[in-house]
Design a protein around this motif. Structure first.
Motif, PDB file in Angstrom:
ATOM      1  N   TRP A 149       0.641  -1.480   0.014  1.00 51.08           N
ATOM      2  CA  TRP A 149       0.146   0.100   0.138  1.00 51.08           C
ATOM      3  C   TRP A 149       0.448   1.610   0.389  1.00 51.08           C
ATOM      4  CZ3 TRP A 149       1.480  -2.684   4.371  1.00 51.08           C
ATOM      5  CH2 TRP A 149       1.823  -1.479   5.052  1.00 51.08           C
ATOM      6  N   GLY A 150       0.840   2.816  -0.595  1.00 50.12           N
ATOM      7  CA  GLY A 150       1.208   3.614  -0.389  1.00 50.12           C
ATOM      8  C   GLY A 150      -0.331   4.505  -1.584  1.00 50.12           C
ATOM      9  N   GLY A 151       0.400   5.143  -1.150  1.00 52.27           N
ATOM     10  CA  GLY A 151      -0.880   7.292  -2.410  1.00 52.27           C
ATOM     11  C   GLY A 151      -1.814   6.806  -1.568  1.00 52.27           C
ATOM     12  N   TYR A 152      -2.743   7.429  -2.845  1.00 57.24           N
ATOM     13  CA  TYR A 152      -4.417   7.647  -1.484  1.00 57.24           C
ATOM     14  C   TYR A 152      -5.312   6.468  -2.627  1.00 57.24           C
ATOM     15  CZ  TYR A 152      -8.869  10.024  -2.373  1.00 57.24           C
ATOM     16  OH  TYR A 152     -10.022  10.523  -2.627  1.00 57.24           O
ATOM     17  N   ASN A 153      -5.896   6.383  -2.108  1.00 52.47           N
ATOM     18  CA  ASN A 153      -6.966   4.763  -1.772  1.00 52.47           C
ATOM     19  C   ASN A 153      -8.370   5.088  -1.715  1.00 52.47           C
ATOM     20  OD1 ASN A 153      -7.360   4.168   1.438  1.00 52.47           O
ATOM     21  ND2 ASN A 153      -5.907   2.798   0.823  1.00 52.47           N
ATOM     22  N   GLY A 154      -9.101   6.951  -1.742  1.00 54.10           N
ATOM     23  CA  GLY A 154     -10.270   6.986  -1.862  1.00 54.10           C
ATOM     24  C   GLY A 154     -10.887   6.949  -2.616  1.00 54.10           C
ATOM     25  N   ALA A 155     -11.809   7.806  -2.855  1.00 52.85           N
ATOM     26  CA  ALA A 155     -12.794   7.577  -4.222  1.00 52.85           C
ATOM     27  C   ALA A 155     -11.910   8.458  -4.706  1.00 52.85           C
ATOM     28  CB  ALA A 155     -14.014   8.197  -3.875  1.00 52.85           C
ATOM     29  N   SER A 158     -10.101  10.929  -7.586  1.00 56.19           N
ATOM     30  CA  SER A 158      -8.416  10.330  -7.614  1.00 56.19           C
ATOM     31  C   SER A 158      -7.603  11.135  -7.004  1.00 56.19           C
ATOM     32  CB  SER A 158      -7.804  10.476  -9.248  1.00 56.19           C
ATOM     33  OG  SER A 158      -7.772  12.069  -9.762  1.00 56.19           O
ATOM     34  N   LYS A 159      -6.426  11.212  -6.520  1.00 59.53           N
ATOM     35  CA  LYS A 159      -4.997  12.693  -6.276  1.00 59.53           C
ATOM     36  C   LYS A 159      -4.042  12.697  -7.031  1.00 59.53           C
ATOM     37  CE  LYS A 159      -3.173  14.361  -1.850  1.00 59.53           C
ATOM     38  NZ  LYS A 159      -3.591  13.766  -0.172  1.00 59.53           N
ATOM     39  N   THR A 160      -3.516  13.807  -7.697  1.00 60.63           N
ATOM     40  CA  THR A 160      -2.644  13.731  -7.844  1.00 60.63           C
ATOM     41  C   THR A 160      -1.613  13.803  -7.511  1.00 60.63           C
ATOM     42  OG1 THR A 160      -2.963  16.265  -7.829  1.00 60.63           O
ATOM     43  CG2 THR A 160      -4.055  14.278  -9.960  1.00 60.63           C
ATOM     44  N   VAL A 161      -0.784  12.583  -6.662  1.00 64.82           N
ATOM     45  CA  VAL A 161       0.249  12.800  -5.704  1.00 64.82           C
ATOM     46  C   VAL A 161       0.904  12.025  -5.558  1.00 64.82           C
ATOM     47  CG1 VAL A 161      -1.357  10.947  -4.297  1.00 64.82           C
ATOM     48  CG2 VAL A 161       0.518  12.223  -3.662  1.00 64.82           C
TER      49      VAL A 161
END
Lengths: 464, 464
Positions: free
Chosen positions: A313-319, A321-324
């Protein structure tokens, strides 16, 4: 003492035995989550009271973690009476993801299925249902004859699903009290539905976890996409490099040191042990075995080592998108060990593999709190194994088999090294029990015939 | 109308302007999370009231999502007065991971740093602080002269951080009302600290998300480790295959279709634009640029496309270990587009790349609700660009530059296609503003000189 009335007592008492198991299953004894500490303790109390109700002077024994439950019966039996130690665990796995359960995990239910009735709920199979097969067999013996055919030490832990931190200290501190002729363990599966099985070997286990850090903070992928090293890409590259896609082998240098090929004679025995490869694979959606090429599914499971990613796991996993570009990426792995593979050597080989492949500007950190255990082979030449095999064959009306096993039960190694105690593993779980998964279940047939099996095994062990 | 007293008014009013911004920042207008719907609405109300306090007849305009805020001033100015549309967004990014914030994200604070005072808090830079530079410039003009030098349409949205679902319908429904000579946007960075910058090109954007399913249920890695296909391994293999490690290029077939090399003349201009590569990379822990070999960090950021993994997850991520082979693994990606890259073609190329590489027994599903936008190049030949560049150079006492930009601002494309409106992007953010990250900030110098910059630009645009 006659076996027949004991088996009859088991049959007439089955509904009551099921009720006792259901009560036990209602206690959410999740050992890995501190929020359930009181419930784990309640499960130990319930087990103590249940053993006492059979006439076994059981006790809850404190540790720095969850308590042990111990008890001994038959100390008054004549010299020469066999002395077995029975081991099981009263804690259970976490239940997440909860939304995939069709019924609440701690509200056990009897359900009809195409394979007959099942008891559905967390712990039904692993290990509350299995350990109660032995306890119920003892209850029937005691009810019918007022005593048991063997001297028995009961030993239950509440930390099996959370790494057993108190186990080794407890075994060392109470080695004299726990000595016996043979350990019996009921925490394994049958090689196939209806095929009674004694596990002849266990795989070992190595756990590790690492975090890859790229940038010092999470970055905007517009500002840094391109020049920025992304730890998720780095982690994917490293996980992919663990494997040789051509051969299906693990590509870590030295990984297969200590692995031995299975002798032809054993392979032939396994081929005839009743393992149903089509059901084993097809039941979970596979059309083929995906491990090392040139090995059957059975060999891949029982006799070959693995390096498995259990979480990533890592970064964004919500609804949405997130430009991360995240700063960190995480990976949990476990290996299954066979033969003479050494967990410590393997750990350093894996860590070197990862560190050698890191890009400039990527850093790795390791969790140093995770343990390992070697593979283990049972001493099936002991006469008790043939007695048990014969008893199981009588109960299930088909030849019982010595089978390998893919799982790891580190306590078996500790019994040997600390107590100099061999173990015999007999279990009645099926591959579709969904242990560690949502909708865990235990076949009522496994429960019923499991109790009868232990009654027969105790009888067989006590005979000359 | 004279500029000098306007600039003086801005200087003397700075503390009050900071107070207004802090009040605006205290409203947690997170547009992507439905739990904050009322707060997003409050932010729109605050903005309407603030514009009205300057004498701009502003309104909150309902949409099916979060409201727009519009207003127009200067309709009474003589024919031939330039008419600009100013765009900004009053919504902000989510704040997770909250534990990495040193101060609460919605309790903004003025802090001293080695680079001077900063305003710390979510939205300080993106985009509340930036949009208020323009509003405060208008306030000063109105206070000193009782009117503004240009006719101005204000247009603020509250969905920029959540994909702007209402933007295109609103632009289409109100095209006549929103027409102007030129759009001004304040949502970009300076190429380097203290170097005033007009963005001459934006990268486009493609979002996608996929899930790989292996077994139908989560499996125990003892029972299935070896024969069992693990979707986390599958996902790692596929993500790794997106890239050519030798060249640093994206290895998806057709990925570079429509990408053009930057002309030598432009490259030379960029080399002299004041971009500080060492600070840009070193400030976040990089020692080199990690993108395509043969391109500078600046080219990689501004003129090269990317395929970035923004989130990746599956299996167990709690404390300790869980011996699971999960059923599913998930991946969120975004691409940055340049030149004539077509989002729809790119999407199908990427999906084909994934599908072509799936193992037997692995399945992929795609999220079909994610959008894309082409790259965009500004019309810098328009005379307004030179006027603005000159005004910025005067304010910052160094030559302002036309710079590329790594980010994506889809509204600029919609202004062109729906309203036939060119845009000019002027922003005062710095690379270390940590937008979209914990501890977002905006330099007080950016805020102060940003306000003064807009006052000068409005003056310059109104001059013959």
């Amino acid at each position: 003492m006659s076996l027949t009335p004991v088996l009859e007592k088991i049959d007439t008492d089955l509904d009551a035995a099921m009720e006792r198991l259901m009560t036990f299953l209602r206690i959410p004894s999740i050992s890995t989550d501190p929020a359930y500490k009181a419930e784990v303790d309640s499960a130990a109390d319930w087990l103590v009271a249940d053993l006492q109700s059979i006439g076994i002077p059981a006790e809850k024994r404190p540790t720095t973690g969850h308590p042990m439950v111990t008890g001994q019966i038959g100390t008054d039996l004549p010299d020469g009476t066999p002395h077995v130690l029975f081991y099981g665990h009263y804690d259970v796995q976490p239940v997440d993801p909860l939304d995939l359960w069709d019924t609440p995990p701690f509200e056990p239910q009897i359900q009809d299925t195409p394979n007959g009735k099942v008891i559905r709920g967390r712990g039904a199979s692993d290990d509350k249902g299995q350990l109660m097969t032995f306890v119920e067999a003892c209850r029937a013996w005691a009810a019918v004859h007022g005593s048991l055919p063997c001297r028995i030490t009961f030993f239950f832990e509440g930390e099996e699903e959370s790494g057993s931190p108190s186990l080794v200290p407890f075994l060392k501190d109470h080695a004299d009290e726990l000595k016996a002729d043979l350990a019996l363990v009921c925490d394994t599966s049958m090689v196939s539905r209806g095929v009674p099985s004694i596990s002849s070997q266990l795989r070992g286990m190595l756990k590790d976890e690492f975090t890859i850090t790229g940038p010092t903070i999470d970055l905007h992928s517009g500002h840094y996409g391109g020049p920025g090293l992304n730890p998720l890409r780095e982690l994917s590259k490293i996980v992919a490099s663990f494997y040789d896609e051509e051969t299906g082998k693990v590509a870590v240098e030295g990984f297969y040191d200590g692995v031995h090929e299975v002798p032809e004679s054993q392979l032939r025995q396994w081929e005839n042990c009743g393992f149903d490869e089509a059901e084993y694979l097809g039941g979970v959606g596979y059309t083929k075995a995906h491990g090392e090429k040139g090995y059957s599914a059975l060999e891949q499971q029982w006799a070959r080592p693995t390096l498995e990613v259990n979480g990533l796991w890592g970064g964004y996993n919500g609804a949405g998108s997130k430009t991360v570009i995240p700063s960190k990426a995480h990976c949990k792995i476990t290996c299954r060990l066979v033969g003479d593979m050494d967990p410590a050597t393997l750990r350093s080989n894996i860590r070197k593999h990862v560190e050698d492949r890191l890009s400039v500007d990527a850093k790795v950190t390791w969790d140093n709190d995770l343990d390992g255990a070697r593979a283990f082979t049972m001493n099936v030449e002991r006469p008790e194994f043939e007695k048990a095999r014969s008893a199981l064959s009588d109960e299930w009306e088909r030849e019982a088999v010595f089978a390998g096993m893919g799982g790891s039960i580190p306590v078996v190694g500790y019994f040997k090294t600390i107590l100099d105690l061999d173990s015999m593993l007999v279990g009645f779980a099926n591959e579709d029990d969904a242990i560690h998964s949502p909708n865990e279940k235990y076949d009522v047939k496994s429960f019923h015939k499991g109790i009868r099996s232990w009654a027969r095994i105790l009888d067989a062990l006590s005979s000359k």
